[in-house]
Design a protein around this motif. Structure first.
Motif, PDB file in Angstrom:
ATOM      1  N   LEU A  33       0.829  -1.208   0.000  1.00 19.43           N
ATOM      2  CA  LEU A  33       0.000   0.000   0.000  1.00 19.43           C
ATOM      3  C   LEU A  33       0.862   1.256   0.000  1.00 19.43           C
ATOM      4  O   LEU A  33       0.577   2.231  -0.714  1.00 19.43           O
ATOM      5  N   ILE A  34       1.939   1.256   0.788  1.00 22.02           N
ATOM      6  CA  ILE A  34       2.823   2.421   0.857  1.00 22.02           C
ATOM      7  C   ILE A  34       3.474   2.683  -0.495  1.00 22.02           C
ATOM      8  O   ILE A  34       3.541   3.821  -0.968  1.00 22.02           O
ATOM      9  N   VAL A  35       3.965   1.623  -1.136  1.00 15.90           N
ATOM     10  CA  VAL A  35       4.589   1.786  -2.452  1.00 15.90           C
ATOM     11  C   VAL A  35       3.554   2.265  -3.469  1.00 15.90           C
ATOM     12  O   VAL A  35       3.833   3.126  -4.312  1.00 15.90           O
ATOM     13  N   PHE A  36       2.354   1.724  -3.392  1.00 16.13           N
ATOM     14  CA  PHE A  36       1.260   2.128  -4.280  1.00 16.13           C
ATOM     15  C   PHE A  36       0.990   3.631  -4.160  1.00 16.13           C
ATOM     16  O   PHE A  36       0.911   4.353  -5.162  1.00 16.13           O
ATOM     17  N   ILE A  37       0.864   4.121  -2.910  1.00 15.11           N
ATOM     18  CA  ILE A  37       0.559   5.540  -2.691  1.00 15.11           C
ATOM     19  C   ILE A  37       1.722   6.417  -3.143  1.00 15.11           C
ATOM     20  O   ILE A  37       1.528   7.482  -3.736  1.00 15.11           O
TER      21      ILE A  37
ATOM     22  N   GLY B 167      -0.199  -0.205 -10.695  1.00 19.00           N
ATOM     23  CA  GLY B 167      -1.537   0.378 -10.744  1.00 19.00           C
ATOM     24  C   GLY B 167      -1.574   1.748 -10.092  1.00 19.00           C
ATOM     25  O   GLY B 167      -2.324   2.628 -10.519  1.00 19.00           O
ATOM     26  N   GLY B 168      -0.758   1.949  -9.036  1.00 16.25           N
ATOM     27  CA  GLY B 168      -0.648   3.271  -8.441  1.00 16.25           C
ATOM     28  C   GLY B 168      -0.042   4.263  -9.414  1.00 16.25           C
ATOM     29  O   GLY B 168      -0.485   5.415  -9.522  1.00 16.25           O
TER      30      GLY B 168
ATOM     31  N   GLY C 160      11.085   1.551  -3.413  1.00 14.01           N
ATOM     32  CA  GLY C 160       9.783   0.885  -3.390  1.00 14.01           C
ATOM     33  C   GLY C 160       9.793  -0.441  -4.118  1.00 14.01           C
ATOM     34  O   GLY C 160       9.319  -1.462  -3.592  1.00 14.01           O
ATOM     35  N   MET C 161      10.328  -0.469  -5.344  1.00 15.43           N
ATOM     36  CA  MET C 161      10.372  -1.709  -6.106  1.00 15.43           C
ATOM     37  C   MET C 161      11.299  -2.734  -5.450  1.00 15.43           C
ATOM     38  O   MET C 161      11.008  -3.928  -5.417  1.00 15.43           O
TER      39      MET C 161
END
Length: 517
Positions: A28-32, A229-230, A206-207
């Motif tokens: 979720l953190i990486v997505f945001i 998707g983010g 993040g990756m």
């Protein structure tokens, strides 16, 4: 009461510790982080071309605002400037955009306004010059990110992913505030460049973090597909959000809203990641130069670069080409990118799962071909509706490539190198940035020299010609030393399995003996 309070505190600490170790929260953190970074990346796409044009044109307009030519009070000057592509202002005053672009001596002749084409600044030299300025401004972020990535990758291998991730948030917040209040090309250029440093920290860390917590190849592909998707959501929301806010509220508002969202993301990172805690990798990662010499990693990186270069060339050049040929309103400059953003979101979501089943090399090959074909069709559009299908194809195809190549980067490191992921995702981000650095900078100059249609032909042909190289990723070989490690690992697992079966068998004998007794 003291024991009860201690028990509650212990339960809360246990819950917090479990949440911090949750892979879903990390995802979720990486997505945001990717969402906000790419919203800031694309929110400027419809704002900057129009804002720079009006900013450059501000002085001539003020010089011409005499009682005989433009009888507006001083307070309405800014509204007149901002509405260069909005005919409503000039309809109410009886002055057309064509008359404002004429020399002062000729501006006394008032031409009738025409919402269909006469107010569109076709062939205006100042508008054509914006291709270069806008291209350089857009490319500055990717160029700085390109230069920063080789340092961030090895850094994450030494100090862990948490601190670079949080540093990326801090830098992005400062960049967003600068965008909100900058009123000169130099400050906008500086804000865009600063964003490149923050993006490098967030993307690489993040990756790498996702690759380290999702060790299974299929799970990793699914997780990276969700994270992308983010990125897709940011690309989707950014242009229309920026264009609508700029049209009806002003330049500052969209950036202030992004700054508030960035603060919320920073608070979540402080709670979950604890960036003050350093957790270096237990293994020594493969050197960055060694990874860059791997031909399979280079093919994957090339796919990412050339696929994203297509949309990178579209971002600065398409709004200006639309101004020349379609005479759109300002909000339409951002809305034109919605089909590409929606299809990218669909593509990453679908092929994050399907690419593993159909073969990631095949998914990327088809995606590269589709990018080339779609980009060739963009100049055929006669109005904004004609851009829907080509832009949809471009976004969907890039989603296929990204959702295939990002997991393959981690897989190639597992197969051929040491399973430490900071450096390889630095290479992936370098490839991404090369597309967004070379695309706008070279694209702006090419569009000015030989035209927008020729620019689309060049990048479309490049993508089509590169596509067959993805076939080499079908079954990349493992390095000999890596193969030996994998064989030793498999042998030890089999030995452990046999010993466990022997123990189980012995336990079964003991149980039967006890039963007989």
């Amino acid at each position: 009461m003291g024991a009860l309070d201690s028990l509650k505190e212990f339960s809360l600490l246990t819950w917090m510790r479990e949440r911090r170790q949750s892979r879903k929260l990390i995802l979720l953190i990486v997505f945001i982080a990717l969402l906000l970074d790419n919203m800031l990346l694309t929110v400027v796409v419809p704002i900057i071309p129009s804002y720079l044009y009006t900013m450059d044109d501000e002085a001539p307009i003020e010089d011409r605002s005499t009682p005989t030519t433009m009888p507006f009070p001083p307070s309405s000057t800014f509204q007149t400037i901002v509405s260069l592509y909005d005919n409503s202002t000039y309809e109410t005053t009886g002055v057309s955009l064509l008359s404002t672009l004429q020399p002062p001596a000729l501006s006394t002749s008032i031409a009738p306004t025409n919402a269909t084409g006469s107010d569109c600044p076709k062939g205006d030299k100042q508008l054509l010059d914006e291709n270069v300025k806008v291209g350089l401004l857009f490319a500055s972020k990717a160029t700085v990110q390109l230069l920063t990535n080789p340092f961030i990758g090895p850094l994450t291998n030494r100090i862990g992913y948490q601190i670079p991730m949080f540093a990326g948030f801090c830098i992005m917040f400062l960049s967003t505030i600068m965008f909100a209040f900058s009123k000169s090309y130099t400050l906008l250029f500086l804000a865009r460049s600063m964003q490149g440093v923050g993006s490098s920290c967030s993307s690489v860390a993040g990756m790498g973090m996702l690759a380290s917590v999702y060790t299974d190849d299929e799970e990793r592909g699914n997780a990276i597909g969700v994270a992308l998707g983010g990125l897709a959501m940011g690309v989707l929301v950014g242009p229309p959000f920026g264009s609508v806010m700029y049209e009806f509220v002003g330049k500052t508002a969209p950036f202030l809203i992004l700054a508030v969202l960035a603060v919320l993301d920073g608070a979540l990172q402080l709670f979950v990641l604890q960036p003050s805690k350093v957790e270096p990798e237990s293994q020594q990662g493969t050197p960055l130069l060694t990874l860059m010499k791997d031909p399979y990693i280079l093919i994957a990186a090339g796919s990412i670069c050339f696929a994203n270069m297509a949309i990178a060339m579209l971002e600065p050049a398409l709004p200006i080409w639309m101004m020349e040929t379609m005479c759109p309103r300002k909000w339409q400059l951002g809305v034109a990118f919605i089909p590409a953003s929606i299809s990218y979101l669909i593509g990453t979501h679908i092929f994050g799962v399907m690419a593993h089943k159909m073969g990631r090399w095949l998914c990327a090959l088809i995606g590269m071909l589709l990018v080339g074909i779609s980009i060739l069709c963009v100049p055929l559009a006669k109005d904004i509706y004609g851009l829907i299908l080509p832009n949809f194809g471009v976004g969907f195809a890039i989603g296929m490539v990204d959702s295939s190549m990002m997991p393959i980067m981690g897989y190639l490191v597992d197969l051929r190198h040491v399973s430490v992921y900071g450096s390889v995702y630095a290479i992936a981000d370098v490839a991404f940035c090369m597309g967004f650095a070379l695309g706008p900078s070279a694209g702006g100059a090419i569009a000015r020299s030989i035209g927008f249609p020729a620019l689309m032909v060049i990048i479309g042909v490049i993508d089509i010609l590169f596509a067959p190289l993805c076939f080499f990723l079908r079954s990349p070989p493992a390095r000999e030393e890596k193969m030996a490690i994998l064989m030793d690992s498999n042998c030890s697992m089999k030995t452990r399995s046999y010993s466990m079966q022997g123990t189980s068998y012995q336990m079964g004998d003991d149980f039967e003996t006890e039963s007989d007794e």
